[in-house]
Scaffold this active site. Structure first.
Site, PDB file in Angstrom:
ATOM      1  N   SER A   1      26.451 -38.532 -20.921  1.00 17.48           N
ATOM      2  CA  SER A   1      25.445 -39.524 -20.537  1.00 17.48           C
ATOM      3  C   SER A   1      24.077 -38.874 -20.570  1.00 17.48           C
ATOM      4  CB  SER A   1      25.766 -40.001 -19.128  1.00 17.48           C
ATOM      5  OG  SER A   1      24.593 -40.373 -18.459  1.00 17.48           O
ATOM      6  N   SER A   2      23.051 -39.705 -20.731  1.00 19.19           N
ATOM      7  CA  SER A   2      21.695 -39.154 -20.813  1.00 19.19           C
ATOM      8  C   SER A   2      21.232 -38.583 -19.471  1.00 19.19           C
ATOM      9  CB  SER A   2      20.710 -40.220 -21.292  1.00 19.19           C
ATOM     10  OG  SER A   2      20.699 -41.313 -20.412  1.00 19.19           O
ATOM     11  N   CYS A   3      21.984 -38.816 -18.386  1.00 21.08           N
ATOM     12  CA  CYS A   3      21.553 -38.265 -17.088  1.00 21.08           C
ATOM     13  C   CYS A   3      21.821 -36.771 -16.977  1.00 21.08           C
ATOM     14  CB  CYS A   3      22.177 -39.022 -15.933  1.00 21.08           C
ATOM     15  SG  CYS A   3      23.929 -38.735 -15.790  1.00 21.08           S
TER      16      CYS A   3
ATOM     17  N   TYR B   1      27.674 -36.244 -10.950  1.00 21.78           N
ATOM     18  CA  TYR B   1      28.176 -36.760 -12.235  1.00 21.78           C
ATOM     19  C   TYR B   1      27.582 -35.934 -13.376  1.00 21.78           C
ATOM     20  CZ  TYR B   1      28.695 -40.019 -16.152  1.00 21.78           C
ATOM     21  OH  TYR B   1      28.983 -40.578 -17.367  1.00 21.78           O
TER      22      TYR B   1
ATOM     23  N   LYS C   1      29.437 -33.536 -16.223  1.00 22.50           N
ATOM     24  CA  LYS C   1      29.296 -33.756 -17.667  1.00 22.50           C
ATOM     25  C   LYS C   1      28.718 -32.516 -18.360  1.00 22.50           C
ATOM     26  CE  LYS C   1      30.949 -37.878 -18.253  1.00 22.50           C
ATOM     27  NZ  LYS C   1      32.112 -38.092 -19.135  1.00 22.50           N
TER      28      LYS C   1
ATOM     29  N   HIS D   1      25.895 -50.847 -13.378  1.00 21.27           N
ATOM     30  CA  HIS D   1      24.569 -50.451 -13.874  1.00 21.27           C
ATOM     31  C   HIS D   1      23.653 -51.670 -13.881  1.00 21.27           C
ATOM     32  CE1 HIS D   1      25.206 -46.300 -15.086  1.00 21.27           C
ATOM     33  NE2 HIS D   1      26.442 -46.644 -15.369  1.00 21.27           N
TER      34      HIS D   1
END
Ligand code: GDP
Length: 320
Positions: free
Chosen positions: A108-110, A137, A141, A180
């Site tokens: 994910s971009s986070c 999270y 990742k 989301h």
């Protein structure tokens, strides 16, 4: 991938996994190994290894994860780090033990720093502190990205990490608390329209910016990457700068503010009242636009515009 290749889609009931199965079948791949959560607990390393030994997948799309929006990430931090570390560790290790040819690990971009330069290039990973609301999270990742990298270096495996921007599409989670922003807004505006409410409350200040990609575009990009000829796939595994990661962003290429998104969803749904921002709710990261030049350079770009995608997603919501 040959059309009869044995392919495992982990998480095939999720937003991306289900889109992947539709994309693969649509392109003539029928030899899919699929297991529901009830049939195979991906946290159970032994069970996962037994599954890989018996099914012998050649290609793995690792789309299984514990996911959720800003409220869920903030409320269940222990479950987010435990589940994601557990799932990815079992699947990546079992893939190595059974000789999987290629694996795509979805993140994910986070994973990028909270105050990251925009748009966010792959090489900005680990260049600064993370956003607090989803740090457990994100760290899980990042561990997965490093694990793919480490296995590639030590064992010569061919595992690529793909980092999608915020995704939405058919089969999304429309829960008002845990989802989301995009699916939550679809539901909020729809229900407000049915009730004849005069206003809808949107969390935060409305100023954070987000990028959204339709889940079927994401699936299309994943199949495209998995199918790249050897030389191109290798170039993604060994980026030019030393010590960077086998990592590629998958994004739409443009973002908009949450206030603009709310306006767009309001129009698609046909709600006629006002939008109220609730600034007591967290904003999260100010902006997270992915740099997609690496992806564009190997020949892929998003096809579904945001208004079209939101219309498709709203129709999916209505047909549930
Ligand atoms: P994030 O991208 O990890 O921050 O996760 P979200 O998609 O949950 O939230 C994105 C932004 O949308 C944040 O600034 C939220 O405060 C904002 N937002 C506005 N309304 C909502 C809502 O109803 N649900 C969610 N999840 N976020 C909302």
């Amino acid at each position: 991938m040959n059309k009869d290749a044995r392919i495992y889609v982990a998480g095939h009931r999720g937003l991306v996994g289900s889109a992947l199965v539709r994309a693969l079948r649509g392109q003539g791949y029928e030899n899919l190994a699929l297991r529901t959560h009830a049939e195979l607990d991906l946290m159970d390393q032994k069970a996962v290894e037994a599954f890989f030994q018996s099914e012998k997948p050649e290609y793995v799309f690792l789309a299984a994860a514990r996911v959720g929006g800003i409220y869920a990430n903030n409320s269940y931090p222990a479950e987010f780090i435990l589940s994601n570390l557990g799932i990815q560790t079992s699947v990546i290790h079992a893939s190595w033990k059974t000789g999987v040819k290629r694996l795509l690990f979805l993140g994910s971009s986070c994973i990028y720093p909270r105050e990251c330069m925009q748009p966010m290039k792959e090489e900005y990973l680990l260049s600064g502190p993370l956003e607090m609301t989803n740090r457990p999270y994100a760290i899980a990742k990042i561990a997965g990205v490093e694990m793919c990298s480490a296995y590639n270096r030590q064992y010569g495996t061919r595992y690529l990490s793909v980092m999608p921007t915020n995704l939405y599409g058919p089969g999304d989670n429309y829960d008002l608390q845990n989802s989301h922003v995009l699916p939550a807004l679809i539901r909020k505006f729809h229900e407000a329209k049915l009730r004849g409410d005069s206003e809808v409350v949107v969390w935060g200040t409305g100023t954070p910016k987000r990028e959204f990609l339709y889940s079927e575009d994401m699936a299309d990009a994943c199949v495209y990457l998995m199918n790249l000829p050897e030389e191109k796939f290798s170039s993604l595994l060994a980026p030019s700068a030393p010590l960077t990661f086998p990592l590629i962003n998958i994004g739409y290429g443009e973002d908009l503010s949450i206030a603009e998104l709310a306006q767009l969803v309001k129009e698609v749904v046909g709600f006629e009242g006002k939008i109220i921002q609730d600034a007591s709710k967290p904003d999260g990261t100010p902006r997270k636009l992915l740099d997609v030049s690496r992806l564009n350079a190997i020949g892929w770009s998003a096809k579904t515009g945001l208004r079209d995608g939101v219309t498709l997603a709203y129709n999916d919501f209505l047909s549930r």
